[in-house]
Design a protein around this motif. Structure first.
Motif, PDB file in Angstrom:
ATOM      1  N   ARG A 268      -7.453  -3.252   8.727  1.00  0.00           N
ATOM      2  CA  ARG A 268      -8.123  -1.993   9.079  1.00  0.00           C
ATOM      3  C   ARG A 268      -7.717  -0.876   8.136  1.00  0.00           C
ATOM      4  NH1 ARG A 268      -6.340   2.281  11.078  1.00  0.00           N
ATOM      5  NH2 ARG A 268      -4.319   1.376  11.625  1.00  0.00           N
ATOM      6  N   TRP A 269      -6.421  -0.777   7.861  1.00  0.00           N
ATOM      7  CA  TRP A 269      -5.926   0.297   6.989  1.00  0.00           C
ATOM      8  C   TRP A 269      -6.420   0.128   5.559  1.00  0.00           C
ATOM      9  CZ3 TRP A 269      -2.009  -0.793   3.188  1.00  0.00           C
ATOM     10  CH2 TRP A 269      -1.580   0.336   2.484  1.00  0.00           C
ATOM     11  N   ALA A 270      -6.324  -1.082   5.029  1.00  0.00           N
ATOM     12  CA  ALA A 270      -6.717  -1.323   3.639  1.00  0.00           C
ATOM     13  C   ALA A 270      -8.205  -1.061   3.420  1.00  0.00           C
ATOM     14  CB  ALA A 270      -6.365  -2.752   3.245  1.00  0.00           C
ATOM     15  N   ALA A 271      -9.020  -1.332   4.434  1.00  0.00           N
ATOM     16  CA  ALA A 271     -10.464  -1.131   4.294  1.00  0.00           C
ATOM     17  C   ALA A 271     -10.829   0.334   4.119  1.00  0.00           C
ATOM     18  CB  ALA A 271     -11.187  -1.696   5.514  1.00  0.00           C
ATOM     19  N   ALA A 272      -9.926   1.237   4.508  1.00  0.00           N
ATOM     20  CA  ALA A 272     -10.202   2.672   4.418  1.00  0.00           C
ATOM     21  C   ALA A 272      -9.734   3.278   3.094  1.00  0.00           C
ATOM     22  CB  ALA A 272      -9.529   3.409   5.582  1.00  0.00           C
ATOM     23  N   ARG A 273      -9.123   2.470   2.221  1.00  0.00           N
ATOM     24  CA  ARG A 273      -8.602   2.980   0.953  1.00  0.00           C
ATOM     25  C   ARG A 273      -9.199   2.210  -0.214  1.00  0.00           C
ATOM     26  NH1 ARG A 273      -2.281   4.647   1.142  1.00  0.00           N
ATOM     27  NH2 ARG A 273      -2.748   4.692  -1.100  1.00  0.00           N
ATOM     28  N   ALA A 274      -9.605   2.937  -1.255  1.00  0.00           N
ATOM     29  CA  ALA A 274     -10.178   2.293  -2.430  1.00  0.00           C
ATOM     30  C   ALA A 274      -9.103   1.736  -3.359  1.00  0.00           C
ATOM     31  CB  ALA A 274     -11.049   3.287  -3.203  1.00  0.00           C
ATOM     32  N   ASP A 275      -7.878   2.258  -3.264  1.00  0.00           N
ATOM     33  CA  ASP A 275      -6.808   1.848  -4.180  1.00  0.00           C
ATOM     34  C   ASP A 275      -5.916   0.755  -3.611  1.00  0.00           C
ATOM     35  OD1 ASP A 275      -5.766   3.473  -2.213  1.00  0.00           O
ATOM     36  OD2 ASP A 275      -4.424   4.587  -3.528  1.00  0.00           O
ATOM     37  N   VAL A 276      -6.262   0.260  -2.429  1.00  0.00           N
ATOM     38  CA  VAL A 276      -5.471  -0.746  -1.732  1.00  0.00           C
ATOM     39  C   VAL A 276      -6.425  -1.797  -1.185  1.00  0.00           C
ATOM     40  CG1 VAL A 276      -4.148  -1.145   0.397  1.00  0.00           C
ATOM     41  CG2 VAL A 276      -3.505   0.723  -1.124  1.00  0.00           C
TER      42      VAL A 276
ATOM     43  N   ARG B  80       1.726   3.846  -6.608  1.00  0.00           N
ATOM     44  CA  ARG B  80       0.698   4.607  -7.323  1.00  0.00           C
ATOM     45  C   ARG B  80       1.296   5.781  -8.088  1.00  0.00           C
ATOM     46  NH1 ARG B  80      -4.177   4.272  -8.434  1.00  0.00           N
ATOM     47  NH2 ARG B  80      -5.073   5.946  -7.197  1.00  0.00           N
ATOM     48  N   SER B  81       2.156   6.542  -7.439  1.00  0.00           N
ATOM     49  CA  SER B  81       2.657   7.773  -8.051  1.00  0.00           C
ATOM     50  C   SER B  81       3.796   7.521  -9.037  1.00  0.00           C
ATOM     51  CB  SER B  81       3.122   8.750  -6.966  1.00  0.00           C
ATOM     52  OG  SER B  81       4.187   8.193  -6.211  1.00  0.00           O
ATOM     53  N   ALA B  82       4.715   6.624  -8.708  1.00  0.00           N
ATOM     54  CA  ALA B  82       5.902   6.422  -9.540  1.00  0.00           C
ATOM     55  C   ALA B  82       5.677   5.422 -10.667  1.00  0.00           C
ATOM     56  CB  ALA B  82       7.073   5.954  -8.670  1.00  0.00           C
ATOM     57  N   LEU B  83       4.866   4.403 -10.429  1.00  0.00           N
ATOM     58  CA  LEU B  83       4.680   3.356 -11.434  1.00  0.00           C
ATOM     59  C   LEU B  83       3.284   3.333 -12.037  1.00  0.00           C
ATOM     60  CD1 LEU B  83       6.619   0.347  -9.824  1.00  0.00           C
ATOM     61  CD2 LEU B  83       7.460   2.164 -11.330  1.00  0.00           C
ATOM     62  N   GLY B  84       2.416   4.237 -11.593  1.00  0.00           N
ATOM     63  CA  GLY B  84       1.082   4.313 -12.176  1.00  0.00           C
ATOM     64  C   GLY B  84       0.158   3.171 -11.824  1.00  0.00           C
ATOM     65  N   VAL B  85       0.475   2.421 -10.770  1.00  0.00           N
ATOM     66  CA  VAL B  85      -0.339   1.278 -10.369  1.00  0.00           C
ATOM     67  C   VAL B  85      -1.730   1.750  -9.956  1.00  0.00           C
ATOM     68  CG1 VAL B  85      -0.582  -0.565  -8.659  1.00  0.00           C
ATOM     69  CG2 VAL B  85       1.658  -0.083  -9.677  1.00  0.00           C
ATOM     70  N   ARG B  86      -2.742   1.095 -10.494  1.00  0.00           N
ATOM     71  CA  ARG B  86      -4.119   1.476 -10.169  1.00  0.00           C
ATOM     72  C   ARG B  86      -4.593   0.862  -8.848  1.00  0.00           C
ATOM     73  NH1 ARG B  86      -7.559   3.302 -14.140  1.00  0.00           N
ATOM     74  NH2 ARG B  86      -9.254   2.196 -13.105  1.00  0.00           N
ATOM     75  N   HIS B  87      -4.105  -0.333  -8.554  1.00  0.00           N
ATOM     76  CA  HIS B  87      -4.546  -1.007  -7.336  1.00  0.00           C
ATOM     77  C   HIS B  87      -3.403  -1.848  -6.787  1.00  0.00           C
ATOM     78  CE1 HIS B  87      -7.685  -2.507  -4.596  1.00  0.00           C
ATOM     79  NE2 HIS B  87      -6.954  -3.615  -4.584  1.00  0.00           N
ATOM     80  N   VAL B  88      -3.209  -1.774  -5.456  1.00  0.00           N
ATOM     81  CA  VAL B  88      -2.171  -2.540  -4.772  1.00  0.00           C
ATOM     82  C   VAL B  88      -2.855  -3.533  -3.839  1.00  0.00           C
ATOM     83  CG1 VAL B  88      -0.109  -2.476  -3.339  1.00  0.00           C
ATOM     84  CG2 VAL B  88      -0.657  -0.523  -4.815  1.00  0.00           C
TER      85      VAL B  88
ATOM     86  N   ALA C 140      12.200  -7.074   4.612  1.00  0.00           N
ATOM     87  CA  ALA C 140      11.079  -6.551   5.396  1.00  0.00           C
ATOM     88  C   ALA C 140      10.329  -5.514   4.562  1.00  0.00           C
ATOM     89  CB  ALA C 140      11.584  -5.933   6.693  1.00  0.00           C
ATOM     90  N   THR C 141       9.140  -5.163   4.995  1.00  0.00           N
ATOM     91  CA  THR C 141       8.307  -4.246   4.209  1.00  0.00           C
ATOM     92  C   THR C 141       9.015  -2.922   3.935  1.00  0.00           C
ATOM     93  OG1 THR C 141       6.318  -5.232   5.162  1.00  0.00           O
ATOM     94  CG2 THR C 141       6.067  -3.100   4.102  1.00  0.00           C
ATOM     95  N   ALA C 142       9.716  -2.390   4.924  1.00  0.00           N
ATOM     96  CA  ALA C 142      10.364  -1.091   4.762  1.00  0.00           C
ATOM     97  C   ALA C 142      11.489  -1.115   3.726  1.00  0.00           C
ATOM     98  CB  ALA C 142      10.914  -0.611   6.104  1.00  0.00           C
ATOM     99  N   GLN C 143      11.992  -2.296   3.384  1.00  0.00           N
ATOM    100  CA  GLN C 143      13.084  -2.409   2.421  1.00  0.00           C
ATOM    101  C   GLN C 143      12.607  -2.596   0.991  1.00  0.00           C
ATOM    102  OE1 GLN C 143      14.685  -5.817   4.549  1.00  0.00           O
ATOM    103  NE2 GLN C 143      16.552  -4.658   5.012  1.00  0.00           N
ATOM    104  N   LEU C 144      11.321  -2.837   0.821  1.00  0.00           N
ATOM    105  CA  LEU C 144      10.819  -3.185  -0.505  1.00  0.00           C
ATOM    106  C   LEU C 144      10.913  -2.032  -1.502  1.00  0.00           C
ATOM    107  CD1 LEU C 144       7.681  -5.456  -0.104  1.00  0.00           C
ATOM    108  CD2 LEU C 144       9.742  -5.904  -1.428  1.00  0.00           C
ATOM    109  N   GLN C 145      10.624  -0.824  -1.049  1.00  0.00           N
ATOM    110  CA  GLN C 145      10.652   0.299  -1.984  1.00  0.00           C
ATOM    111  C   GLN C 145      12.051   0.479  -2.571  1.00  0.00           C
ATOM    112  OE1 GLN C 145       9.841   5.116  -2.039  1.00  0.00           O
ATOM    113  NE2 GLN C 145       8.701   3.867  -0.573  1.00  0.00           N
ATOM    114  N   GLY C 146      13.087   0.369  -1.746  1.00  0.00           N
ATOM    115  CA  GLY C 146      14.449   0.468  -2.237  1.00  0.00           C
ATOM    116  C   GLY C 146      14.769  -0.632  -3.232  1.00  0.00           C
TER     117      GLY C 146
ATOM    118  N   ALA D 170       2.040   1.835   3.751  1.00  0.00           N
ATOM    119  CA  ALA D 170       1.391   3.022   3.202  1.00  0.00           C
ATOM    120  C   ALA D 170       2.336   3.788   2.290  1.00  0.00           C
ATOM    121  CB  ALA D 170       0.899   3.922   4.339  1.00  0.00           C
ATOM    122  N   GLU D 171       3.576   3.942   2.728  1.00  0.00           N
ATOM    123  CA  GLU D 171       4.564   4.644   1.902  1.00  0.00           C
ATOM    124  C   GLU D 171       4.817   3.885   0.606  1.00  0.00           C
ATOM    125  OE1 GLU D 171       9.198   6.213   2.146  1.00  0.00           O
ATOM    126  OE2 GLU D 171       8.148   5.615   3.972  1.00  0.00           O
ATOM    127  N   LEU D 172       4.893   2.564   0.679  1.00  0.00           N
ATOM    128  CA  LEU D 172       5.103   1.752  -0.509  1.00  0.00           C
ATOM    129  C   LEU D 172       3.929   1.864  -1.475  1.00  0.00           C
ATOM    130  CD1 LEU D 172       6.670  -0.397  -2.116  1.00  0.00           C
ATOM    131  CD2 LEU D 172       5.551  -2.142  -0.691  1.00  0.00           C
TER     132      LEU D 172
END
Length: 244
Positions: free
Chosen positions: A185-193, A142-150, A93-99, A135-137
């Motif tokens: 809706r969420w992605a439309a409000a962010r330039a990096d996503v 962005r912060s840990a891996l330097g990804v410019r766009h998700v 699930a999405t919440a498990q991906l970061q781990g 959002a957390e992912l």
């Protein structure tokens, strides 16, 4: 669908869900390398992460799945060398991906593609909680891996999955649509996503034998459309690298 209607259907849905899991064929993840390099030109680093559809369930080999064809299509789209890495596992699930990603000890990437959400629907994760996990992912990538766009793949129209019986298919389709609207809706409000605009063929000839996962034709379209969606962000990343 109203909460009252879903509650009324709950006994049938609860009975259908385990029977459906038991009936559907358990398909393996696609075999083959999960990292590599394709193309020629300036370097672009691509991470593909997610669930069974990212892992290539439904086809035999990674070259028929998503990550490698996506890297090849993106290399052609941008006249670049694409170093790609796949980190995916069925049932995540999405919440498990970061781990899952943290455990890999990954280095930096320019772009990330996340394929998740179906298991959120299957596990009845509320749409807003799934969105918070996205959002957390994204922030961590962005912060840990330097990804410019998700880029997040949209949730598929589960109401058209032939492998699901009715009314489970209908309810899953409505839930998936709700999750996808929140994502858009969420992605439309962010330039990096971004939420990738992907329209997959979902007829019997395009899906795997379980009627649930993509088959070769669906993965081919998936990779091509994601590459076109990523093109502008990829070219911006390449231009930024040239300026440094």
């Amino acid at each position: 669908m109203t909460p009252a209607l879903k509650l009324a259907l709950a006994p049938l849905l609860v009975a259908q869900a385990p029977r459906t899991r038991a009936r559907l064929p358990r398909l393996p993840e696609a075999a083959g390398e999960r990292q590599g390099q394709v193309g020629q030109g300036p370097l672009l680093r691509l991470l593909v992460a997610g669930d069974s559809s990212a892992a290539g369930v439904g086809v035999a080999l990674q070259r028929e799945a998503l990550a490698l064809p996506l890297a090849a299509a993106l290399a052609q789209e941008c006249a670049a060398t694409v170093q790609w890495r796949l980190v995916a596992r069925s049932g995540v699930a999405t919440a498990q991906l970061q781990g899952l990603l943290r455990a890999e000890g990954l280095a930096g990437f320019d772009l990330a593609v996340v394929v998740s959400g179906v298991n959120d629907v299957v596990d009845q994760v509320p749409a807003r909680r799934a969105l918070a996990a996205r959002a957390e992912l994204a922030d961590w990538l962005r912060s840990a891996l330097g990804v410019r766009h998700v880029a997040f793949a949209p949730l598929p129209p589960m109401g058209r999955f032939a492998g699901l019986p009715q009314p489970l298919r209908w309810v899953a389709g409505l839930d998936a649509s709700r999750h996808d609207r929140e994502l858009e809706r969420w992605a439309a409000a962010r330039a990096d996503v971004s939420r990738a605009a992907v329209d997959l063929p979902l007829g019997p000839e395009a899906l795997a034998v379980d009627g649930f996962h993509p088959g070769v034709p669906a993965y081919r379209v998936f990779a091509a459309q994601l590459a076109r969606h990523l093109g502008p962000a990829a070219r911006a990343a390449l231009a930024s690298a040239e300026e440094r």
